[in-house]
Motif scaffolding. Structure first.
Motif, PDB file in Angstrom:
ATOM      1  N   GLU A 148       0.972  -1.554   0.199  1.00  0.00           N
ATOM      2  CA  GLU A 148       0.024   0.135  -0.110  1.00  0.00           C
ATOM      3  C   GLU A 148       0.815   1.335  -0.167  1.00  0.00           C
ATOM      4  OE1 GLU A 148      -3.201   0.156   2.382  1.00  0.00           O
ATOM      5  OE2 GLU A 148      -3.054  -2.099   3.302  1.00  0.00           O
ATOM      6  N   VAL A 177      -6.822   1.294  -8.229  1.00  0.00           N
ATOM      7  CA  VAL A 177      -5.964   1.335  -7.183  1.00  0.00           C
ATOM      8  C   VAL A 177      -6.644   2.796  -6.126  1.00  0.00           C
ATOM      9  CG1 VAL A 177      -3.796  -0.112  -8.382  1.00  0.00           C
ATOM     10  CG2 VAL A 177      -4.575   2.571  -7.799  1.00  0.00           C
ATOM     11  N   TYR A 250      -2.925   4.157  -1.956  1.00  0.00           N
ATOM     12  CA  TYR A 250      -3.427   3.322  -3.031  1.00  0.00           C
ATOM     13  C   TYR A 250      -3.258   1.803  -2.302  1.00  0.00           C
ATOM     14  CZ  TYR A 250      -2.708   7.577  -6.282  1.00  0.00           C
ATOM     15  OH  TYR A 250      -1.708   8.069  -6.966  1.00  0.00           O
ATOM     16  N   SER A 253      -1.862  -3.758  -5.221  1.00  0.00           N
ATOM     17  CA  SER A 253      -1.710  -4.772  -6.828  1.00  0.00           C
ATOM     18  C   SER A 253      -0.615  -5.086  -7.385  1.00  0.00           C
ATOM     19  CB  SER A 253      -2.053  -2.897  -7.514  1.00  0.00           C
ATOM     20  OG  SER A 253      -1.710  -3.709  -9.211  1.00  0.00           O
ATOM     21  N   GLU A 257       0.164  -0.075 -11.649  1.00  0.00           N
ATOM     22  CA  GLU A 257      -1.650   0.944 -12.076  1.00  0.00           C
ATOM     23  C   GLU A 257      -0.724   2.350 -11.773  1.00  0.00           C
ATOM     24  OE1 GLU A 257      -3.757   0.175 -12.989  1.00  0.00           O
ATOM     25  OE2 GLU A 257      -3.872  -2.901 -12.183  1.00  0.00           O
TER      26      GLU A 257
END
Length: 473
Positions: A148, A177, A250, A253, A257
């Motif tokens: 994160e 995200v 965010y 992922s 991104e």
């Protein structure tokens, strides 16, 4: 759902009607999932899997039942039995029972004709054409390493003089995200210095903005939330030449991104008679030094006097990773009256929010605001950033902690309690008691006229009688 409530209330004594028989996806489950889950769980949004049709929901039926039964989903941290907020996303016991009955019955699909269809999820602005659009100067790439990130972007407002606004609206550039956003203001130039020192677009900052900003909680955004539109005569002011600070959280992922979020600015249509101000309860208001020893659960109680009649708009408790609960309320001088403001029994830093009251909420002069927070600095806390636990002090870093309550308010005027802050709800057709809910009391009232064929006061479907068709209305 109104049908289920009436049916249970009227026929609940008969075992046939207690069996959960007949629960199907299209008729019973789809309305729940589409209205409480699909805003995030659809293509292009942050939910890791889509819930837009029978096959997608049925594939995760048991998982959905489990995470909803323990209250993990939908993500709504305030206790709805303590106070209410705009956009409240909580499943009722009846809805939870429907999900369980459906899974237990083998997740039957039912008749597609019973499906209510997906809600209208608007693209772009949800409240109209903005007067100005503030955007990140360049796109930011969030690494696909399943971590994160909290990144602050410094956006010049471009306003050469103080500017009155009636709404701010965050439009994430990448919903895959974008987890949440916090907006602040800087008039000192400090944020630009921090930005210049970080080679990436923006600068990294976990707990706040990395310095004492002019406003650390000017606005906020979480997925699915409607932007706050201030009532006529009420608004906020962006100072001349201010920088708007956009802290983006965010989510993790597996692939890189990119994001280039924008902020829609809506100017006030009329002069502001009452400017929204932010009251901040912080460590200086505590009854003890803000030090958290290791291997202990510690609680702190802050108080702040209310020096004038005020009307509250929004509230946002704030702490970091070892925070475990919050409760904020106001008490009268003689402690005979308590105004419940917010209770968060299980604090989750990753799901913090800015919560708007349904109506302006009055707190009279002479009352005292209370903030109670608990911190779990033990090895048993899976969110504890230190292993083994260490002494924790006030600060901005991941291993530090905070104690803040941000409260947006205006000076009180007569009639404020009637001013709504969220979208107006259409009255429930089956609300017979006038309490804005359709529940057991309405069912019992309908039952009192059940069988009436002439001059029926509780005829809902317009056929001049109170029959089963009214129950199904």
């Amino acid at each position: 759902m109104r049908l289920r409530i009436f049916a249970i209330a009227i026929f609940g004594l008969h075992p046939f009607f207690l069996s959960g028989q007949g629960v199907t996806f299209h008729a019973d489950v789809a309305p729940i999932v589409f209205n409480h889950c699909t805003s995030c769980h659809r293509p292009g949004e942050i939910g890791p899997m889509p819930f837009t049709n029978y096959a997608e929901v049925a594939a995760y039926g048991e998982f959905i039942e489990y995470v909803t039964s323990i209250g993990y989903m939908p993500p709504w941290s305030p206790d709805e039995t303590y106070s209410h907020f705009v956009g409240e996303n909580v499943l009722t016991p009846s809805q939870l029972a429907t999900l369980s009955d459906w899974v237990e019955a083998g997740k039957p699909e039912g008749d597609p004709a019973d499906n209510p269809g997906l809600p209208d999820f608007p693209d772009g602005s949800q409240i109209g054409t903005p007067d100005h659009v503030l955007g990140m100067a360049e796109s930011y790439t969030h690494a696909g390493d399943m971590t994160e990130q909290y990144q602050v972007f410094v956006i010049p407002s471009g306003f050469a003089e103080a500017t009155s606004i009636r709404a701010l609206e965050v439009l994430p550039g990448n919903h895959n995200v974008a987890h949440h956003a916090i907006i602040g203001l800087d008039i000192s130039g400090t944020a630009s210095i921090l930005d210049a020192a970080d080679p990436a677009p923006g600068y990294e900052s976990f707990g706040g903005f990395g310095f004492n900003a002019e406003n650390s909680f000017f606005s906020a955004w979480v997925p699915g939330a409607l932007p706050v539109q201030y009532p006529p005569g009420i608004g906020r002011v962006i100072p001349a030449d201010a920088d708007v600070l956009l802290q983006m959280h965010y989510g993790p992922s597996a692939i890189d991104e990119s994001d280039q979020t924008e902020i829609n600015v809506f100017l006030s249509n009329e002069p502001i008679e009452r400017e929204v101000f932010t009251a901040i309860m912080g460590p200086q208001h505590l009854d003890a030094p803000f030090l958290i020893p290791p291997n202990q659960v510690s609680s702190f109680h802050g108080t702040m006097p209310v020096s004038a009649d005020v009307s509250l708009l929004s509230i946002a408790p704030h702490c970091h990773l070892i925070g475990s609960s919050w409760k904020v309320y106001a008490t009268s001088p003689n402690d005979q009256d308590t105004i419940p403001l917010i209770s968060i029994p299980s604090w989750d830093f990753n799901w913090q929010g800015y919560f708007t009251f349904p109506h302006l909420t009055k707190v009279p002069q002479g009352y005292t605001l209370h903030g109670e927070a608990t911190y779990d600095n033990t090895a048993g806390n899976p969110f504890n950033p230190s292993d083994p636990p260490q002494w924790v002090y006030f600060g901005e870093e991941t291993q530090d902690e905070m104690f803040f309550v941000f409260i947006d308010a205006v000076l009180y005027e007569d009639g404020d309690e009637q001013i709504a802050l969220g979208p107006q709800q259409l009255p429930c057709a089956g609300d017979l008691t006038g309490d804005n809910l359709v529940g057991v009391s309405d069912a019992l009232l309908l039952l009192s006229e059940f069988g009436c064929v002439v001059g029926c006061a509780l005829d809902l479907d317009g056929d001049s009688a109170v029959t089963v068709s009214d129950v199904l209305f």
